[in-house]
Scaffold this active site. Structure first.
Site: not given
Ligand SMILES: NC(=O)c1ccc[n+]([C@@H]2O[C@H](COP(=O)([O-])OP(=O)(O)OC[C@H]3O[C@@H](n4cnc5c(N)ncnc54)[C@H](OP(=O)(O)O)[C@@H]3O)[C@@H](O)[C@H]2O)c1
Length: 293
Positions: A8-11, A14, A177
């Site tokens: 997982i990325t961005g863990a 958030g 975005y």
């Protein structure tokens, strides 16, 4: 999820953080990709303290840089012979034009190119681990977006932004975005088509509007507006529900190519269902990333 490996990325923050911790609580071994060593070590420590039964691990990469995306994908592929779930989740919104050292627009590079390059680099592992799953965090911010293949990275959108756009959205950052999130859905669609029959599924999702660190670093009016709106937003726990569902539920074991909202299939914008655009985006992205199509 016992015995399963989740990359997982961005863990570090958030909805990714809650997703990693929830899946670890279900028995999965979590392999994180993070950019910041301090936040990365904190996240790893939390996982190891709360769920010590399996050896969670972490790799570091700035996922807005092509060389880093490729390096970390290659390190992961070497170290992890078996990957059950890949969650591409790291993302951000840059309020003004920033080019990466590769000359790519930053929102496009992080939100779209990194999903593509990491998945490409782990493709053999995912195929060898089938049944396996790829999950891409998209957003309903895609609904107003449209891709322009003559300006795929939205450089003109930054240069030509007008007063109305500043008044309504705090500048061109939101539009750019939205395009990157449209790319996530088109990428998922084409990935699912290419992986049909392999046992590897690909789905994407809108997590809802969630009070995370998202938008804090966008700058100017965008950060200000998001900060106010976050008072009415979902919690990160609520925002992580669809990610956890797609990673773990037997209900979606054979579902592929779909966009989910609130743990249910949803219909994305008309453009997000355009197969010809999905194919063209794939080809353009492979060219920009300098990887074999
Ligand atoms: N929040 C919302 O309302 C919302 C709505 C729709 C979609 N989303 C999507 O949900 C995903 C997660 O966002 P979030 O809301 O959880 O935001 P967040 O709290 O800001 O988390 C973003 C994560 O991405 C990581 N990241 C940022 N830049 C990176 C880079 N260059 N290299 C590697 N990792 C990087 C961050 O790492 P650091 O800890 O180092 O900053 C952090 O772990 C994003 O794809 C976002 O577009 C969010």
């Amino acid at each position: 999820m016992r015995g399963k490996v989740v990359v997982i990325t961005g863990a570090t923050s958030g909805i990714g953080q809650v997703t990693a911790e929830t899946l670890a609580g279900m028995g999965a071994r979590i392999v994180q990709v993070a950019r910041d060593h301090g936040r990365g070590e904190d996240a790893l420590k939390r996982l190891r303290t709360r769920f010590p039964e399996v050896a969670h691990s972490i790799y570091y990469a700035d996922l807005s840089r092509l060389s880093e995306m490729k390096r970390v994908a290659s390190e992961l592929a070497q170290a992890e012979p078996h990957i059950d779930v890949l969650i591409n989740n790291a993302g951000a919104m840059f309020g003004s034009l920033h080019l990466t050292e590769d000359g790519l627009e930053s929102t496009f590079a992080l939100n779209h190119m990194a999903y593509f390059v990491l998945t490409h680099g782990l493709r053999e592992r995912l195929l060898g681990s089938a049944p396996s799953r790829v999950i891409n965090t998209a957003s309903d911010a895609h609904t107003a977006a449209s891709l322009d293949f003559n300006d795929l990275q939205s450089l003109q959108a930054f240069h030509n932004s007008n007063f109305l756009e500043w008044m309504r959205f705090g500048g061109p950052g939101f539009k750019v975005y939205g395009r990157s999130k449209l790319c996530n859905i088109l990428f998922t669609r084409e990935l699912a088509r290419r992986l049909a029959g392999t046992g590897v599924t690909a789905n994407c999702l809108h997590p809802g509007f969630v009070a995370t660190r998202f938008g804090d670093q966008s700058g100017g009016l965008i950060s200000f507006s998001i900060r106010i709106a976050k008072r009415f937003a979902l919690s990160p726990e609520q925002g992580a529900e669809t990610l956890v569902y797609l990673a773990s539920s037997p209900e979606v074991a054979n579902v592929t190519g779909q966009y989910f909202d609130k743990c249910r299939p949803a219909t994305p914008s008309r453009e997000a269902q355009d197969d010809a655009k999905a194919r063209r985006l794939w080809e353009e992205t492979a060219r920009l990333a300098q990887v074999e199509d």
